[in-house]
Design an enzyme around this catalytic site. Structure first.
Site, PDB file in Angstrom:
ATOM      1  N   SER A 134       0.811  -1.217   0.000  1.00  0.00           N
ATOM      2  CA  SER A 134       0.000   0.000   0.000  1.00  0.00           C
ATOM      3  C   SER A 134       0.844   1.267   0.000  1.00  0.00           C
ATOM      4  O   SER A 134       0.362   2.335  -0.370  1.00  0.00           O
ATOM      5  CB  SER A 134      -0.958   0.009   1.197  1.00  0.00           C
ATOM      6  OG  SER A 134      -0.255   0.139   2.410  1.00  0.00           O
ATOM      7  N   LYS A 171       0.641   4.404   6.909  1.00  0.00           N
ATOM      8  CA  LYS A 171       0.001   5.273   5.925  1.00  0.00           C
ATOM      9  C   LYS A 171       0.516   6.707   6.107  1.00  0.00           C
ATOM     10  O   LYS A 171       1.144   7.046   7.116  1.00  0.00           O
ATOM     11  CB  LYS A 171      -1.524   5.276   6.097  1.00  0.00           C
ATOM     12  CG  LYS A 171      -2.199   3.940   5.817  1.00  0.00           C
ATOM     13  CD  LYS A 171      -2.171   3.575   4.357  1.00  0.00           C
ATOM     14  CE  LYS A 171      -2.963   2.295   4.081  1.00  0.00           C
ATOM     15  NZ  LYS A 171      -2.311   1.098   4.648  1.00  0.00           N
TER      16      LYS A 171
END
Length: 216
Positions: A134, A171
């Site tokens: 990701s 993230k």
């Protein structure tokens, strides 16, 4: 090191300095902006030339997929485990994290690594093994070891390790009021939206560097 042109040396120095300052390499767009190139494609051509000369490695499809290589291709470089002579800092490597327990609980520690603290933009408290792609476009790949400094707060734009309920994720952090958005660096992944008044959210720390274990 191979002989570089003056421009190649400038780009190499920018990559090295950016890694030392932030823990991560620059993007093609950042390199283009720094040197006044007309587009990131011009930066890409210079990066490919550096790769052909053996001083960097490029990860296809990742905007920050640039890795410095040491002289002699020893694989003891910015993103690899350092040589024995440089080992000064002992960090726990966190593997899978069980629900409801602290991230540094003994049962989460896979092993201890000794590393050179100068590899990181700030002193880390632990390493976290990255799972998934990701954050690919930030140069953070599956299997990398992310160096993390414990923190309970972050400024917008920082790469963070956060706990959402039973899950731990890496993230980019963005907060507005009581709403947090956790943004992937891969278009295949949607942002994660967090309501701080409703959702179970805890910030575990800030990314301060990366170790990429050398291939066997």
């Amino acid at each position: 090191m191979a002989t570089l042109t003056p421009r190649q040396q400038q780009i190499y120095d920018l990559i090295r300095q950016t890694i030392q300052r932030t823990g991560f390499p620059p993007t093609r767009a950042e390199i283009a902006a720094e040197f006044g190139f007309s587009s990131p494609n011009a930066a890409e051509e210079h990066l490919r030339a550096l790769a052909r000369k053996g001083v960097i490695e490029l990860t296809p499809g990742a905007s920050r997929g640039i890795r410095l290589r040491a002289a002699g291709d020893t694989a003891q470089h910015q993103f690899s485990l350092p040589s024995m002579g440089l080992m000064q800092l002992t960090l726990p490597l966190v593997g899978r994290v069980a629900a409801g327990s602290p991230i540094l609980a003994a049962e989460h520690i896979d092993r201890q690594y000794q590393v050179d603290p100068s590899l990181f933009s700030a002193q880390p408290d632990f390493l976290l093994k990255v799972r998934g792609m990701s954050m690919r476009d930030a140069g953070i790949l599956d299997g990398d070891l992310l160096a993390v400094q414990r923190a309970s707060e972050a400024t917008n734009g920082k790469i963070v390790v956060a706990r959402l309920g039973d899950d731990v994720t890496v993230k980019r952090f963005q907060r507005k009021g009581r709403h947090v958005e956790l943004i992937a660096e891969n278009p295949d992944f949607e942002p994660i939206h967090v309501d701080l008044d409703r959702d179970e959210f805890h910030l575990e720390g800030l990314a301060v560097g990366l170790i990429r274990p050398a291939a066997p």
